[in-house]
Structures are given as structure tokens and as C-alpha cells.
Motif scaffolding. Structure first.
Motif, PDB file in Angstrom:
ATOM      1  N   ARG A   9       0.004  -1.779  -0.543  1.00 15.78           N
ATOM      2  CA  ARG A   9       0.088  -0.895   1.335  1.00 15.78           C
ATOM      3  C   ARG A   9      -0.091  -1.233   2.691  1.00 15.78           C
ATOM      4  NH1 ARG A   9      -1.655   4.040   1.871  1.00 15.78           N
ATOM      5  NH2 ARG A   9      -1.741   5.237  -0.493  1.00 15.78           N
ATOM      6  N   ALA A  11      -0.191  -2.289   6.442  1.00 14.17           N
ATOM      7  CA  ALA A  11      -0.650  -2.000   7.913  1.00 14.17           C
ATOM      8  C   ALA A  11       0.325  -2.832   9.984  1.00 14.17           C
ATOM      9  CB  ALA A  11      -2.513  -1.962   7.995  1.00 14.17           C
ATOM     10  N   LYS A 111      11.802   9.001   1.596  1.00 12.44           N
ATOM     11  CA  LYS A 111      11.359   7.055   2.924  1.00 12.44           C
ATOM     12  C   LYS A 111      12.828   6.842   3.826  1.00 12.44           C
ATOM     13  CE  LYS A 111      12.050   4.896  -1.078  1.00 12.44           C
ATOM     14  NZ  LYS A 111      11.968   4.986  -2.275  1.00 12.44           N
ATOM     15  N   ASP A 131       8.474   3.307   4.616  1.00 13.24           N
ATOM     16  CA  ASP A 131       8.080   4.390   5.786  1.00 13.24           C
ATOM     17  C   ASP A 131       8.108   5.635   4.971  1.00 13.24           C
ATOM     18  OD1 ASP A 131       6.236   5.572   7.509  1.00 13.24           O
ATOM     19  OD2 ASP A 131       7.877   5.458   8.888  1.00 13.24           O
ATOM     20  N   ASP A 133       7.472   9.435   3.931  1.00 12.11           N
ATOM     21  CA  ASP A 133       6.991  11.045   4.555  1.00 12.11           C
ATOM     22  C   ASP A 133       5.546  11.433   4.103  1.00 12.11           C
ATOM     23  OD1 ASP A 133       9.450  10.218   6.469  1.00 12.11           O
ATOM     24  OD2 ASP A 133       9.636  12.508   5.716  1.00 12.11           O
ATOM     25  N   ARG A 134       4.552  11.297   4.292  1.00 20.58           N
ATOM     26  CA  ARG A 134       3.116  12.156   4.551  1.00 20.58           C
ATOM     27  C   ARG A 134       2.296  11.529   3.402  1.00 20.58           C
ATOM     28  NH1 ARG A 134       6.926  17.032   3.257  1.00 20.58           N
ATOM     29  NH2 ARG A 134       6.160  16.389   1.132  1.00 20.58           N
ATOM     30  N   VAL A 135       2.739   9.884   3.467  1.00 19.86           N
ATOM     31  CA  VAL A 135       2.342   9.140   2.490  1.00 19.86           C
ATOM     32  C   VAL A 135       1.538   7.941   3.421  1.00 19.86           C
ATOM     33  CG1 VAL A 135       2.507   6.818   0.312  1.00 19.86           C
ATOM     34  CG2 VAL A 135       3.853   9.886  -0.141  1.00 19.86           C
ATOM     35  N   GLY A 136       2.318   7.178   4.042  1.00 16.66           N
ATOM     36  CA  GLY A 136       2.515   6.082   4.728  1.00 16.66           C
ATOM     37  C   GLY A 136       3.281   4.307   4.430  1.00 16.66           C
ATOM     38  N   SER A 137       2.896   3.600   5.163  1.00 19.43           N
ATOM     39  CA  SER A 137       4.070   2.535   4.966  1.00 19.43           C
ATOM     40  C   SER A 137       3.257   1.628   3.557  1.00 19.43           C
ATOM     41  CB  SER A 137       4.016   1.552   6.265  1.00 19.43           C
ATOM     42  OG  SER A 137       3.807   2.109   7.473  1.00 19.43           O
ATOM     43  N   GLU A 170      -0.825  -1.614  -3.987  1.00 18.98           N
ATOM     44  CA  GLU A 170      -0.532  -0.356  -4.977  1.00 18.98           C
ATOM     45  C   GLU A 170       0.119   0.434  -6.429  1.00 18.98           C
ATOM     46  OE1 GLU A 170      -1.678   2.959  -5.563  1.00 18.98           O
ATOM     47  OE2 GLU A 170      -2.265   3.216  -3.608  1.00 18.98           O
ATOM     48  N   TYR A 174       4.718   6.543  -5.968  1.00 17.32           N
ATOM     49  CA  TYR A 174       5.162   7.681  -3.857  1.00 17.32           C
ATOM     50  C   TYR A 174       5.122   8.889  -4.760  1.00 17.32           C
ATOM     51  CZ  TYR A 174       6.779   3.295  -1.842  1.00 17.32           C
ATOM     52  OH  TYR A 174       6.685   1.872  -0.919  1.00 17.32           O
ATOM     53  N   ALA A 181      -1.229  13.707  -1.912  1.00 11.84           N
ATOM     54  CA  ALA A 181      -1.760  14.426  -0.809  1.00 11.84           C
ATOM     55  C   ALA A 181      -1.436  15.783  -0.661  1.00 11.84           C
ATOM     56  CB  ALA A 181      -0.610  13.318  -0.007  1.00 11.84           C
TER      57      ALA A 181
END
Length: 185
Positions: A9, A11, A111, A131, A133-137, A170, A174, A181
Motif C-alpha cells: 500500500r 500513502a 487501474k 491507482d 479503482d475502488r481499491v487504492g494506491s 499486501e 487486486y 470492497a
């Protein structure tokens, strides 16, 4: 060939990119990926830890099979990838073919991916800033290696992750994260 990969992950993607560039990484592309995953008619890929997908990157299409993960520290697995002809019609025909053979579409993972290349310990390493979609970076570090090079490739990706300050590994795909999610895990 083995795909020796770790995923974290992220941030602060800008800080990771800055560190990659300081280490000599070269940005090779920015792209959008759409990965259509399929379930098999003869086995449960969730239970066997396998994946089968049709990836479209713009007009380019490829099929990918990923075998079960082989290692607790990385997401290392056998990967077989086959390029298809370009175009939406080819992707649609491939999906129709798989459906006719009993494969079922599961989900599409979309992504934005920025790809960097750098040399590490005699390996060509790919670092991807994703990045999803609907999951994160996320940051993925990957080396494609021969079986005999597994331990050296593993050490190289883990060492780079430490140098980049990546800590929140992680292990899920994905697809797994997207289904979770969406409440379909």
C-alpha cells in the motif's frame, strides 16, 4: 518463468517516485489497464490460488495465467502470458470464446499504472505505481526470473522495498481486494 513480486500500500506515491528516481529508475510509461478476470468451469481459482485474465492496455490485449503463490515473503508465482491481436473486437471475441467454453467473467479491475525500470543485482526490475479503482494506491516491484534465480530475485525486490521505505505489504490480488470492497469476497 517466475514472476517474483511484492506489493505494498502506498500513502505517498510521490515520495516513492522520488526515491526510485534517485536510485536511477527510468519512467517508461503511463497507462490504463483493464483486467477482465474469469472463473474456470473445472476448478475454483480462489481455492487453488490461480488467476486467468484478459488484460487490455489501450488497444493491446494479452491473456495471462498466474499459478499459485509459492512463497510467504513475496507473491512469486508461475506466469504465462500470451499476446493477442490489438483492438476491442479481439478482446470481445476472446471473452465470448471463454464464455462459450464455460469460463465466467468475475470482475474487471481497472487501474492507472506508471511503470519504472531499473537494474538491481543484475536483474531488470519493474516498479509500478498503481491507482486501482475502488481499491487504492499501491507500489508493485517485480522481476521476471528463471527458477534457478528465485532466491536472488526475491532478495532484490525485498531489498528495494526496504530502501523505498515500503512496509505495508499486501498479499491479496487486486481482484481479491475489489471483490472484498464490493462485498463479494
Amino acid at each position: 518463468m517466475l514472476e517474483v513480486e511484492v506489493k505494498y500500500r502506498s500513502a505517498d506515491s510521490a515520495a516513492v517516485i522520488s526515491k526510485l528516481q534517485a536510485l536511477g529508475a527510468v519512467k517508461v510509461e503511463e497507462r490504463g489497464d483493464a483486467d477482465q478476470y474469469f472463473s474456470a468451469p473445472d476448478r475454483d481459482f480462489t481455492a487453488t490460488d490461480e488467476a486467468f485474465r484478459l488484460r487490455s492496455i489501450g488497444a493491446k490485449n494479452r491473456l495471462t495465467y498466474k499459478g499459485p503463490k509459492r512463497d510467504a515473503a513475496t507473491k512469486t508465482r508461475t506466469e504465462i502470458e500470451i499476446p493477442l491481436a490489438d483492438g476491442d473486437a479481439v478482446a470481445a471475441d476472446a471473452e465470448r470464446l471463454f464464455t462459450a467454453l464455460g469460463y465466467r467473467p468475475v470482475a474487471i479491475v481497472r487501474k492507472k499504472r506508471t511503470v519504472y525500470h531499473l537494474k538491481r543485482n543484475a536483474f531488470e526490475l519493474e516498479a509500478c505505481i498503481d491507482d486501482v479503482d475502488r481499491v487504492g494506491s499501491f507500489v508493485e516491484l517485480e522481476i521476471v526470473a528463471e527458477e534457478s534465480q528465485f532466491e536472488e530475485a526475491k532478495a532484490a525486490v525485498l531489498q528495494l522495498a526496504a530502501e523505498l521505505g515500503l512496509h505495508e505489504q499486501e498479499r491479496r490480488s487486486y481482484l481479491e481486494m475489489l471483490l472484498s470492497a464490493e462485498g463479494q469476497a
